[in-house]
Design an enzyme around this catalytic site. Structure first.
Site, mmCIF file in Angstrom:
data_model
loop_
_atom_site.group_PDB
_atom_site.id
_atom_site.type_symbol
_atom_site.label_atom_id
_atom_site.label_comp_id
_atom_site.label_asym_id
_atom_site.label_seq_id
_atom_site.Cartn_x
_atom_site.Cartn_y
_atom_site.Cartn_z
ATOM 1 N N THR A 158 46.645 39.786 37.037
ATOM 2 C CA THR A 158 46.707 39.684 38.494
ATOM 3 C C THR A 158 46.230 38.287 38.902
ATOM 4 O O THR A 158 47.006 37.345 38.895
ATOM 5 C CB THR A 158 45.875 40.797 39.174
ATOM 6 N N LYS A 184 42.999 42.222 30.776
ATOM 7 C CA LYS A 184 43.083 41.457 32.008
ATOM 8 C C LYS A 184 41.818 41.698 32.798
ATOM 9 O O LYS A 184 41.170 42.748 32.702
ATOM 10 C CB LYS A 184 44.320 41.837 32.828
ATOM 11 N N THR A 195 37.073 45.606 37.282
ATOM 12 C CA THR A 195 38.526 45.563 37.420
ATOM 13 C C THR A 195 39.082 44.928 36.197
ATOM 14 O O THR A 195 39.337 43.738 36.173
ATOM 15 C CB THR A 195 39.015 44.721 38.589
ATOM 16 N N GLU A 281 37.166 34.814 39.018
ATOM 17 C CA GLU A 281 37.931 34.132 40.069
ATOM 18 C C GLU A 281 37.179 32.909 40.594
ATOM 19 O O GLU A 281 36.061 33.013 41.089
ATOM 20 C CB GLU A 281 38.217 35.117 41.201
ATOM 21 N N ASN A 403 39.720 35.577 47.376
ATOM 22 C CA ASN A 403 39.563 36.940 47.852
ATOM 23 C C ASN A 403 39.727 37.081 49.354
ATOM 24 O O ASN A 403 39.996 38.174 49.846
ATOM 25 C CB ASN A 403 38.208 37.487 47.399
ATOM 26 N N THR A 408 47.609 38.311 50.882
ATOM 27 C CA THR A 408 48.619 37.414 51.428
ATOM 28 C C THR A 408 49.040 36.411 50.404
ATOM 29 O O THR A 408 50.117 36.047 50.242
ATOM 30 C CB THR A 408 48.071 36.656 52.636
#
Length: 408
Positions: A158, A184, A195, A281, A403, A408
């Protein structure tokens, strides 16, 4: 095939889930994401013993419920179908219907019983699966053009910036046994699962009860010792398949090579866990916290998790600020009764706190160390003989950007 000694774990950094005998994998773009691959599979030539661990989040996604129900029938699976781009979480009864439909469609393509297919998903929460696209993809995914392990490793991603893979080989009963893994994970990562989707395959011969025991033990030392942002997702899963094709004598905890198998499994899971933490991230640094001298393993883990989960510690490391006070503070609220006057804390090779007092440091030297890509924080509690290691990453401006606009 390299030669190696009986007690050695040989690492293959460029190999993965199709490395053990009897497995194949692939992936494709079916339209869940704009352009990237978003549907993948793993298939064993024969039904495989399986073990899984799952998110502790109360809101478990539909695919996890379906997979757990299916595994409970025989403790066996032969295939995994996984999509990214849509978590199929918080989607109500329709989410369960869709997850069962994914399972049925892939089982039909393989010509196997439905409960031998595990289903996993990852992506945006609360959005129904576009089943027309998924079903069309599943009907095509076994075609030769998609039968590439590299495709699978891309299809599960992702917000990840890189693939996570590793394989190892060991010798059991004179047989070469392989263990491969792919995962992942980048955000919503926190101890007690995160996650992440993590898939491990092995050609070892091992019973379900012993495989589950091994997985839980190793997960507590690896996947449950990482954090990125303190969030635990709805879809986290680690699945291990063991198809027995290596033809070793069945592994149990009494087998003379049991510890070697455990070591091999730990090498795979620890490598994947660290790669997930490093790929947090927006992250620029991997942080490793080593805690020693605890009165129990649980105490050592609690201290490590407290430090690695602290936003203040993570932001200080991003800013190369040798603020040892944030580390000591995290230890203090970890819930572990620590004696401040026997505590020692180091940032890399630099002692910063000892015997209840700060150590003299050359600030510029510690700041320079904090510019490295891997940062180690060492904690000595001086209360016992137990230890643990936790991994995480720094917290950056980019994490907020990623985040703030995830949907979007």
């Amino acid at each position: 095939m390299p030669a190696f000694s009986k007690n050695e774990v040989v690492i293959f950094e460029e190999e993965s889930i199709a490395f053990p005998a009897g497995y194949r994998a692939g992936g494709m773009h079916c339209g869940l994401k704009r352009k990237k691959l978003d549907l993948g599979y793993i298939v064993s030539d024969v039904p495989a013993t399986v073990a899984g661990v799952y998110t502790t989040n109360i809101f478990q996604a539909a695919p996890l419920l379906v997979t757990q129900e299916s595994i409970a029938k025989e403790n066996m699976i032969q295939a995994i179908i996984v999509n990214s781009g849509n978590a199929n979480a918080c989607t109500g009864e329709q989410g369960l219907i869709d997850a069962f439909e994914m399972q049925k469609e892939f089982a039909n393509e393989l010509g196997i019983k439905e409960h031998l297919v595990a289903v996993t998903s990852t992506g945006v929460i609360g959005v129904p699966l576009p089943m027309d696209r998924l079903k069309a993809g599943i009907k095509q995914i076994l075609h030769k053009e998609y039968a590439d392990e590299a495709n699978f490793k891309q299809a599960i991603l992702t917000t990840d910036t890189c693939i996570k893979q590793i394989a190892v080989q060991i010798t059991i009963d004179g047989k070469i046994v392989s263990i491969g893994g792919a995962a992942k994970g980048s955000g919503m990562i926190h101890p007690n699962m995160a996650t992440m989707l993590s898939f491990v395959t092995t050609d070892a011969n091992i019973a379900h009860e012993d495989l589950l025991y091994a997985l839980k033990e190793v997960t507590n030392q690896t996947f449950n010792m990482i954090t990125v942002d303190g969030d635990t997702s709805t879809n986290d899963i680690v699945l291990v398949m063991a198809n027995g094709i290596a033809d070793n004598n069945q592994l149990t905890k009494e087998h003379p090579d049991w510890n070697l198998f455990m070591n091999g499994l730990k090498v795979v899971c620890e490598s994947l866990a660290k790669k997930i933490a490093k790929d947090g991230e927006g992250a620029t640094k991997l942080i490793e916290v080593q805690v020693g001298g605890a009165f129990s393993t649980d105490a050592a883990r609690a201290v490590g998790k407290a430090i690695i989960s602290s936003s203040l510690v993570k932001t200080a490391i991003y800013g190369t600020d040798p603020n040892w006070g944030r580390i000591v503070s995290a230890i203090g609220y970890s819930g572990v009764p620590v004696e401040p006057n026997t505590l020692k804390v180091s940032i890399g090779p630099f002692p910063v706190f000892e015997n209840g007092l700060p150590c003299p440091i050359v600030r510029a030297d510690v700041k320079k160390y904090l510019e490295l890509e891997t940062i180690k924080i060492l904690v000595e509690l001086n209360q016992g003989e137990y230890n643990a290691t936790a991994w995480g990453c720094d917290l950056t401006y980019d994490y907020v950007k990623i985040n703030a606009s995830y949907r979007t």
